[in-house]
Design a protein around this motif. Structure first.
Motif, PDB file in Angstrom:
ATOM      1  N   GLU A  29     -56.222  -4.161  68.116  1.00  0.00           N
ATOM      2  CA  GLU A  29     -55.756  -5.525  68.399  1.00  0.00           C
ATOM      3  C   GLU A  29     -56.839  -6.563  68.128  1.00  0.00           C
ATOM      4  O   GLU A  29     -56.555  -7.640  67.643  1.00  0.00           O
ATOM      5  N   ASP A  30     -58.077  -6.235  68.465  1.00  0.00           N
ATOM      6  CA  ASP A  30     -59.194  -7.153  68.236  1.00  0.00           C
ATOM      7  C   ASP A  30     -60.319  -6.384  67.547  1.00  0.00           C
ATOM      8  O   ASP A  30     -61.280  -5.960  68.195  1.00  0.00           O
ATOM      9  N   PRO A  31     -60.243  -6.211  66.231  1.00  0.00           N
ATOM     10  CA  PRO A  31     -61.239  -5.382  65.541  1.00  0.00           C
ATOM     11  C   PRO A  31     -62.661  -5.922  65.637  1.00  0.00           C
ATOM     12  O   PRO A  31     -63.617  -5.151  65.591  1.00  0.00           O
ATOM     13  N   GLN A  32     -62.815  -7.231  65.792  1.00  0.00           N
ATOM     14  CA  GLN A  32     -64.160  -7.796  65.897  1.00  0.00           C
ATOM     15  C   GLN A  32     -64.835  -7.439  67.214  1.00  0.00           C
ATOM     16  O   GLN A  32     -66.058  -7.524  67.328  1.00  0.00           O
ATOM     17  N   ALA A  33     -64.067  -7.034  68.192  1.00  0.00           N
ATOM     18  CA  ALA A  33     -64.629  -6.668  69.490  1.00  0.00           C
ATOM     19  C   ALA A  33     -65.125  -5.220  69.519  1.00  0.00           C
ATOM     20  O   ALA A  33     -65.778  -4.815  70.472  1.00  0.00           O
ATOM     21  N   LEU A  34     -64.818  -4.456  68.481  1.00  0.00           N
ATOM     22  CA  LEU A  34     -65.223  -3.052  68.460  1.00  0.00           C
ATOM     23  C   LEU A  34     -66.695  -2.904  68.119  1.00  0.00           C
ATOM     24  O   LEU A  34     -67.234  -3.638  67.280  1.00  0.00           O
ATOM     25  N   SER A  35     -67.326  -1.936  68.745  1.00  0.00           N
ATOM     26  CA  SER A  35     -68.700  -1.600  68.384  1.00  0.00           C
ATOM     27  C   SER A  35     -68.670  -0.849  67.050  1.00  0.00           C
ATOM     28  O   SER A  35     -67.612  -0.425  66.582  1.00  0.00           O
TER      29      SER A  35
END
Length: 91
Positions: A29-35
């Motif tokens: 849902e929020d790929p930029q929030a993934l490490s």
């Protein structure tokens, strides 16, 4: 030569198709929030069972549409194919 049943074109030779990986993988849902580790897990790690497996395929030399297929990874035989807008099949 094996025939694969395209949901739109009917049975065609396997050389007309390309494998697209495991089916039913939800995009984050929020790929930029993934490490970096979580992103690598999403991109590179997939199930690899022996037996029935839901996969994505493209009829690249025909209608060029994507569809899902249930294939037996031990025998390479396709059990069924279905369009992306159809409900997920239970294996």
């Amino acid at each position: 030569m094996q025939l694969i049943e395209c949901p739109w074109c009917g049975p065609r030779e396997e050389t007309e198709f390309h494998y697209g990986g495991q089916a039913h993988i939800a995009y984050p849902e929020d790929p930029q929030a993934l490490s970096d580790e979580q992103w690598a897990q999403f991109v590179f790690y997939r199930d690899n069972p022996k037996g029935l497996f839901a996969e994505r395929w493209s009829h690249s030399h025909g209608c060029r549409r994507w569809f899902n297929a249930v294939r037996d990874t031990a025998t390479y035989r396709f059990q069924r194919t279905y369009r992306l807008d159809e409900p997920k099949t239970t294996i």
